[in-house]
Motif scaffolding. Structure first.
Motif, PDB file in Angstrom:
ATOM      1  N   ARG A 190       0.316  -3.849 -14.896  1.00  0.00           N
ATOM      2  CA  ARG A 190      -0.957  -3.507 -14.269  1.00  0.00           C
ATOM      3  C   ARG A 190      -0.750  -2.987 -12.861  1.00  0.00           C
ATOM      4  NH1 ARG A 190      -3.839  -4.313 -10.557  1.00  0.00           N
ATOM      5  NH2 ARG A 190      -2.622  -6.041  -9.787  1.00  0.00           N
ATOM      6  N   SER A 191       0.220  -3.541 -12.137  1.00  0.00           N
ATOM      7  CA  SER A 191       0.449  -3.093 -10.762  1.00  0.00           C
ATOM      8  C   SER A 191       0.928  -1.636 -10.717  1.00  0.00           C
ATOM      9  CB  SER A 191       1.434  -4.010 -10.042  1.00  0.00           C
ATOM     10  OG  SER A 191       2.682  -4.016 -10.688  1.00  0.00           O
ATOM     11  N   ARG A 192       1.709  -1.217 -11.718  1.00  0.00           N
ATOM     12  CA  ARG A 192       2.142   0.190 -11.774  1.00  0.00           C
ATOM     13  C   ARG A 192       0.955   1.107 -12.035  1.00  0.00           C
ATOM     14  NH1 ARG A 192       6.264   2.314  -9.868  1.00  0.00           N
ATOM     15  NH2 ARG A 192       6.658   3.686 -11.593  1.00  0.00           N
ATOM     16  N   VAL A 193       0.080   0.697 -12.950  1.00  0.00           N
ATOM     17  CA  VAL A 193      -1.115   1.494 -13.241  1.00  0.00           C
ATOM     18  C   VAL A 193      -1.987   1.578 -11.996  1.00  0.00           C
ATOM     19  CG1 VAL A 193      -3.269   1.567 -14.568  1.00  0.00           C
ATOM     20  CG2 VAL A 193      -1.108   1.071 -15.725  1.00  0.00           C
ATOM     21  N   SER A 194      -2.135   0.482 -11.270  1.00  0.00           N
ATOM     22  CA  SER A 194      -2.915   0.477 -10.044  1.00  0.00           C
ATOM     23  C   SER A 194      -2.343   1.459  -9.028  1.00  0.00           C
ATOM     24  CB  SER A 194      -2.955  -0.931  -9.453  1.00  0.00           C
ATOM     25  OG  SER A 194      -3.681  -0.937  -8.253  1.00  0.00           O
ATOM     26  N   SER A 195      -1.043   1.467  -8.896  1.00  0.00           N
ATOM     27  CA  SER A 195      -0.376   2.386  -7.968  1.00  0.00           C
ATOM     28  C   SER A 195      -0.611   3.838  -8.368  1.00  0.00           C
ATOM     29  CB  SER A 195       1.123   2.081  -7.934  1.00  0.00           C
ATOM     30  OG  SER A 195       1.819   3.046  -7.206  1.00  0.00           O
ATOM     31  N   PHE A 196      -0.447   4.147  -9.641  1.00  0.00           N
ATOM     32  CA  PHE A 196      -0.681   5.513 -10.121  1.00  0.00           C
ATOM     33  C   PHE A 196      -2.138   5.902  -9.937  1.00  0.00           C
ATOM     34  CE2 PHE A 196       2.775   4.485 -13.438  1.00  0.00           C
ATOM     35  CZ  PHE A 196       3.768   4.727 -12.521  1.00  0.00           C
ATOM     36  N   HIS A 197      -3.016   4.951 -10.194  1.00  0.00           N
ATOM     37  CA  HIS A 197      -4.447   5.200 -10.058  1.00  0.00           C
ATOM     38  C   HIS A 197      -4.789   5.586  -8.622  1.00  0.00           C
ATOM     39  CE1 HIS A 197      -8.772   3.796 -10.065  1.00  0.00           C
ATOM     40  NE2 HIS A 197      -8.731   4.704 -11.001  1.00  0.00           N
ATOM     41  N   GLU A 198      -4.239   4.866  -7.674  1.00  0.00           N
ATOM     42  CA  GLU A 198      -4.472   5.187  -6.264  1.00  0.00           C
ATOM     43  C   GLU A 198      -3.948   6.579  -5.922  1.00  0.00           C
ATOM     44  OE1 GLU A 198      -6.289   3.646  -3.942  1.00  0.00           O
ATOM     45  OE2 GLU A 198      -6.855   2.286  -5.564  1.00  0.00           O
ATOM     46  N   GLN A 199      -2.794   6.932  -6.436  1.00  0.00           N
ATOM     47  CA  GLN A 199      -2.225   8.265  -6.190  1.00  0.00           C
ATOM     48  C   GLN A 199      -3.129   9.357  -6.744  1.00  0.00           C
ATOM     49  OE1 GLN A 199       1.684   8.312  -7.912  1.00  0.00           O
ATOM     50  NE2 GLN A 199       2.508   6.818  -6.472  1.00  0.00           N
ATOM     51  N   ILE A 200      -3.634   9.150  -7.965  1.00  0.00           N
ATOM     52  CA  ILE A 200      -4.510  10.131  -8.600  1.00  0.00           C
ATOM     53  C   ILE A 200      -5.805  10.283  -7.808  1.00  0.00           C
ATOM     54  CG2 ILE A 200      -5.908  10.582 -10.665  1.00  0.00           C
ATOM     55  CD1 ILE A 200      -3.650   9.277 -12.296  1.00  0.00           C
TER      56      ILE A 200
END
Length: 98
Positions: free
Chosen positions: A78-88
């Motif tokens: 989930r933390s990786r998805v959160s990081s990618f989400h912030e980048q997007i």
């Protein structure tokens, strides 16, 4: 099932089309999992959920998907998805509708 396939040609075409398209999707998912980064897998998943590249226009993603659900779908945390989400979001590719 075999008898129905033999006796119902319209059903047979529909069923075989479904099986082949599902098989293709599974192959694509496996290749995606083996060769792409989790960031690319998330991007692909979001495009698939929006029906991007299908007939018609892309549509907003209907339903709510938690970051944990998305992480499970692409095989990451989930933390990786959160990081990618912030980048997007920072790039401005999409916006969240609440």
């Amino acid at each position: 099932m075999i008898a129905t396939i033999h006796s119902e040609p319209d059903f047979s075409v529909l069923f075989m089309s479904y099986v082949l398209s599902r098989n293709s999707r599974i192959e694509e998912d496996l290749i995606d999992q083996l060769f792409n980064s989790s960031e690319k897998r998330l991007a692909r998943l979001l495009l698939l959920l929006a029906n991007f590249g299908k007939e018609g226009r892309p549509e907003p993603i209907v339903g709510k998907f938690s970051q944990e659900t998305l992480a499970e779908m692409i095989g990451t945390t989930r933390s990786r998805v959160s990081s990618f989400h912030e980048q997007i979001l920072q790039i401005g590719f999409y916006r969240i509708q609440r």
